[in-house]
Enzyme design. Structure first.
Site, PDB file in Angstrom:
ATOM      1  CB  CYS A 116       0.835   8.876 -12.028  1.00 52.76           C
ATOM      2  SG  CYS A 116       0.779   7.193 -12.607  1.00 52.76           S
ATOM      3  NE  ARG A 152       1.071  12.610  -7.424  1.00 44.68           N
ATOM      4  CZ  ARG A 152       0.018  12.776  -6.636  1.00 44.68           C
ATOM      5  NH1 ARG A 152       0.166  13.405  -5.487  1.00 44.68           N
ATOM      6  NH2 ARG A 152      -1.153  12.336  -6.971  1.00 44.68           N
ATOM      7  CD1 TRP A 190       3.617   3.143  -7.618  1.00 37.42           C
ATOM      8  CD2 TRP A 190       1.503   2.718  -8.209  1.00 37.42           C
ATOM      9  NE1 TRP A 190       3.150   2.113  -6.832  1.00 37.42           N
ATOM     10  CE2 TRP A 190       1.855   1.824  -7.183  1.00 37.42           C
ATOM     11  CE3 TRP A 190       0.228   2.625  -8.751  1.00 37.42           C
ATOM     12  CZ2 TRP A 190       0.986   0.871  -6.663  1.00 37.42           C
ATOM     13  CZ3 TRP A 190      -0.657   1.670  -8.242  1.00 37.42           C
ATOM     14  CH2 TRP A 190      -0.268   0.813  -7.203  1.00 37.42           C
ATOM     15  CG  ASN A 205      -2.556  10.591 -10.894  1.00 35.17           C
ATOM     16  OD1 ASN A 205      -2.440   9.415 -10.583  1.00 35.17           O
ATOM     17  ND2 ASN A 205      -2.772  11.550 -10.018  1.00 35.17           N
ATOM     18  N   GLY A 206      -4.284   8.110 -12.544  1.00 33.50           N
ATOM     19  CA  GLY A 206      -5.581   7.523 -12.220  1.00 33.50           C
ATOM     20  C   GLY A 206      -5.906   6.389 -13.171  1.00 33.50           C
ATOM     21  CD  GLU A 225       3.949   4.132  11.426  1.00 33.96           C
ATOM     22  OE1 GLU A 225       3.027   3.463  10.951  1.00 33.96           O
ATOM     23  OE2 GLU A 225       4.597   4.957  10.756  1.00 33.96           O
ATOM     24  CE  LYS A 260       6.879   4.253   8.156  1.00 30.33           C
ATOM     25  NZ  LYS A 260       5.589   4.835   8.398  1.00 30.33           N
ATOM     26  CD  GLU A 297       6.307   2.442   4.493  1.00 27.67           C
ATOM     27  OE1 GLU A 297       5.590   2.533   3.500  1.00 27.67           O
ATOM     28  OE2 GLU A 297       6.156   3.159   5.493  1.00 27.67           O
ATOM     29  CG  HIS A 333      -3.570 -15.790  22.670  1.00 26.67           C
ATOM     30  ND1 HIS A 333      -4.243 -16.722  23.429  1.00 26.67           N
ATOM     31  CD2 HIS A 333      -3.524 -14.662  23.425  1.00 26.67           C
ATOM     32  CE1 HIS A 333      -4.615 -16.181  24.575  1.00 26.67           C
ATOM     33  NE2 HIS A 333      -4.186 -14.924  24.604  1.00 26.67           N
ATOM     34  CE  LYS A 381       4.346  10.943   1.811  1.00 26.00           C
ATOM     35  NZ  LYS A 381       4.777  10.295   3.067  1.00 26.00           N
TER      36      LYS A 381
HETATM   37  C1  AGP Z   1       3.269   5.029   5.283  1.00 26.03           C
HETATM   38  O1  AGP Z   1       4.610   4.912   5.555  1.00 26.03           O
HETATM   39  C2  AGP Z   1       2.845   4.452   4.013  1.00 26.03           C
HETATM   40  N1  AGP Z   1       3.622   4.906   2.934  1.00 26.03           N
HETATM   41  C3  AGP Z   1       1.350   4.352   3.754  1.00 26.03           C
HETATM   42  O2  AGP Z   1       0.915   3.308   4.561  1.00 26.03           O
HETATM   43  C4  AGP Z   1       0.453   5.590   4.004  1.00 26.03           C
HETATM   44  O3  AGP Z   1       0.419   5.900   5.361  1.00 26.03           O
HETATM   45  C5  AGP Z   1      -0.961   5.284   3.483  1.00 26.03           C
HETATM   46  O4  AGP Z   1      -0.906   5.058   2.103  1.00 26.03           O
HETATM   47  C6  AGP Z   1      -1.948   6.382   3.788  1.00 26.03           C
HETATM   48  O5  AGP Z   1      -1.642   7.575   3.148  1.00 26.03           O
HETATM   49  P1  AGP Z   1      -2.380   8.916   3.506  1.00 26.03           P
HETATM   50  O6  AGP Z   1      -2.087   9.237   4.920  1.00 26.03           O
HETATM   51  O7  AGP Z   1      -1.844   9.939   2.553  1.00 26.03           O
HETATM   52  O8  AGP Z   1      -3.851   8.674   3.301  1.00 26.03           O
END
Ligand code: AGP
Length: 592
Positions: free
Chosen positions: A2, A27, A74, A100-101, A465, A469, A472, A488, A587
């Protein structure tokens, strides 16, 4: 999780709020809304969907209001619907709240209000705030908010306006971020700095337990007891250009291309403040890195560097697991929390927990003034500028930069290793120049449903990573694995339908990676590899080869990750997906 925005001042508020919400949309983006006060009446417009849906519904309406609040959501409590979208109001529609929260005790509060006959219009936790403020209002909005926050439990931030005082916005911060932007004859509230960058660079970062009371001419900050607090005004180094797309189709692509600069700026930032770092890793019995998502992957790479350059045993733990796992922590431990946003609640709580146990805590953040920046014993910074795409890219390589520089600082070969790091930006440029090749490769894999990503040693976290990517932003299932573990279990998945992305620069584990390659080919698997320019073996044996320039082993992760970011980007973009705002994600994750 949010985004909230508020404005009171000399200009017409609606376009200001919409612009601010667009810059906060990363957000959360399942619904959006605004509340304005015009002629002492509250106008509320809110819509399920992205901000463009809200804009469509406001089309042709010319409001002259100069005060308002806005929200991009969100969802936590209540599905994304028009009713659950913020702002929420009291029964008489005299007060509007954006939040927010989470209000953890909202059910209890709602019960009480229902007993008193209050009618609720939504399933959200937020609505209780609007009703409570209305009931506590005796002619002073600040007083009503002070009476209300005493009843609320949880981590939250909210902003409120009322028709009774059409020149005043009150904002509360307690666990979720909220900043005040100071203008000339106008003032702002927002969840994050990019929201207000077109108007001001002068910012007050609120701390938990603080309330900002803003009018066009004044900003006053109080604690929850109503006592005034004096706050420093910070000038943000970020500019508007860095928060806009600048000709790129998506923020993510722009941010991938910004990596040489992000790394360069972060190297400079680190070296210019290196002497002020008040600790040595070697002074501790152990380093514990806590983080989530991409930041966690940066921590995994950091572990290899710290152990190899300093010999200090290093553990990397998911922040969400840390405080529940009985990990012994004491003042002999250095705990590093890595977080781009500096607001991820799991990381923030884990750091608080480590601090309570006596550990020395270090925050590694991209956002100056964020919660983790302020709450850690010491903060290190990445200088990547604002990252808007939900998928982290430039902040990842900037985090690697700090971790590498921190580790080599205590090695006997510091100067040479720093010189190596200084080559990274130009090696990234060369890699980015081959993006068309990566694009061509990506074209062939648009219809695949599953991917395996393998890497070993420094490039095992890069495999993780790369897989993160892809999943997501493209919603394609991708599994990252340490290559040696393939035999394994995951090898059972290999067949002609399951491509494997192999991260295989010519480092100490290269030969082992070639063995994995053979094992995959023997099972009719398809290999897409990332390897060094001139690697004939890898090129010949792989179905597709993504080339990076020749690079020394310690700095390979900075470069191998780039084609993987591009690969995921091109697949998602060609599938027509919303690259910058993938479904279900936000985000900054400010709920546990
Ligand atoms: C990364 O592509 C993601 N959107 C997510 O995993 C992100 O890295 C994670 O939420 C951590 O966020 P931060 O670095 O702001 O703590």
């Amino acid at each position: 999780m949010c985004g909230i925005a508020g404005y009171v001042g000399k200009d017409i508020v609606l376009p200001i709020l919409i612009g601010a919400l667009e810059r906060l949309e990363y957000r959360g983006y399942d619904s959006a809304g605004v509340a304005l006060i015009e002629d002492k009446k509250l106008i509320v417009e809110k819509r399920k969907g992205k901000i463009r849906e809200l804009v469509k519904s406001l089309w042709g309406r010319n409001y002259g209001a100069k005060i308002g609040i806005g929200h991009t959501r969100w969802a936590t409590h209540g599905k994304p619907t028009n009713e659950n979208a913020h702002p929420h109001t009291d029964e008489k529609r005299e007060f509007a709240v954006v939040h927010n929260g989470i209000i953890e005790n909202y059910l209890e509060l709602k019960e009480e209000l229902l007993k008193e006959g209050v009618k609720f219009r939504s399933d959200t936790d937020t609505e209780v705030i609007a009703h409570l403020i209305a009931r506590n209002y005796k002619g002073d909005l600040l007083e009503a908010v002070l009476d209300t926050v005493k009843k609320l439990k949880g981590a939250f931030a909210f902003a409120v306006i009322t028709v009774h005082e059409p020149n005043r916005v009150v904002g509360v911060k307690n666990g979720s971020p909220l900043i005040v932007g100071i203008g000339e004859g106008e003032n702002f509230l927002a969840s994050d700095i990019p929201a207000i960058l077109p108007y001001t660079k002068r910012i007050i970062v609120l701390d938990d337990g603080e309330i900002a009371d803003i009018t066009p001419q004044s900003v006053n900050v109080y604690n929850f007891n109503g006592e005034p607090i004096s706050k420093d005004v910070m000038i943000t180094p970020w500019d508007l250009v860095s928060a806009e797309k600048g000709g790129f189709k998506h923020f993510m692509l722009k941010e991938i291309y910004e990596q040489p600069k992000a790394v360069n700026d972060t190297i400079k930032g680190f070296l210019s403040t290196e002497d002020t770092i008040p600790f040595k890793l070697k002074d501790f019995r152990r380093v514990v890195i806590i983080a989530c998502g991409t930041s966690y992957h940066a921590g995994l790479v950091g572990k290899y560097w710290i152990e190899s350059f300093t010999g200090v045993p290093t553990e990397v733990v998911y922040a969400s697991e840390f405080k529940y796992a009985d990990i012994p922590i004491s003042d002999k431990d250095l705990v590093i929390g890595i977080s781009q946003s500096g607001e991820t609640i799991d990381t923030k709580f884990a750091l608080q927990f480590a601090k309570e146990k006596g550990a020395f805590t270090v925050g590694l953040v991209n956002v100056v003034g964020s919660a983790i920046d302020r709450e850690s014993d010491f903060a290190l910074y990445t200088h990547a500028g604002p990252e808007i795409g939900v998928a982290a890219t430039k902040t990842f390589t900037a985090q690697l930069t700090v971790l590498y520089a921190l580790a080599v600082r205590e090695s006997g070969d510091r100067d040479n290793l720093i010189r190596l790091l200084e080559k990274v930006p130009s090696l990234m440029e060369i890699t980015l120049n081959s993006s068309e090749e990566v694009e061509k490769v990506s074209d062939k894999y648009l219809k695949r449903k599953n991917f395996l990503y393998l890497g070993r040693y420094l490039n095992y976290p890069i495999a993780l990573e790369g897989a993160l990517k892809l999943k997501e932003i493209s919603y394609i299932h991708a599994e990252g694995y340490p290559a040696g573990e393939m035999k394994h279990g995951p090898i059972a998945l290999i067949d002609e339908n399951m491509p494997t992305v192999l991260v295989a620069p010519q480092d100490r584990v290269y030969e082992k990676m070639l063995s994995n390659l053979e094992e995959i080919l023997a099972r009719k698997g398809t290999v897409v590899s990332v390897g060094l320019k001139g690697d004939k073996v890898l090129k010949e044996k792989s179905a597709d080869f993504m080339e990076i320039p020749k690079v020394d082993e310690p700095i390979t992760p900075f470069i191998t990750v780039v084609p993987l970011q591009l690969f995921a980007y091109f697949i998602a973009s060609k599938l027509g997906l919303d690259v910058d705002q993938p479904r279900n994600l936000a985000k900054t994750v400010t709920v546990e």
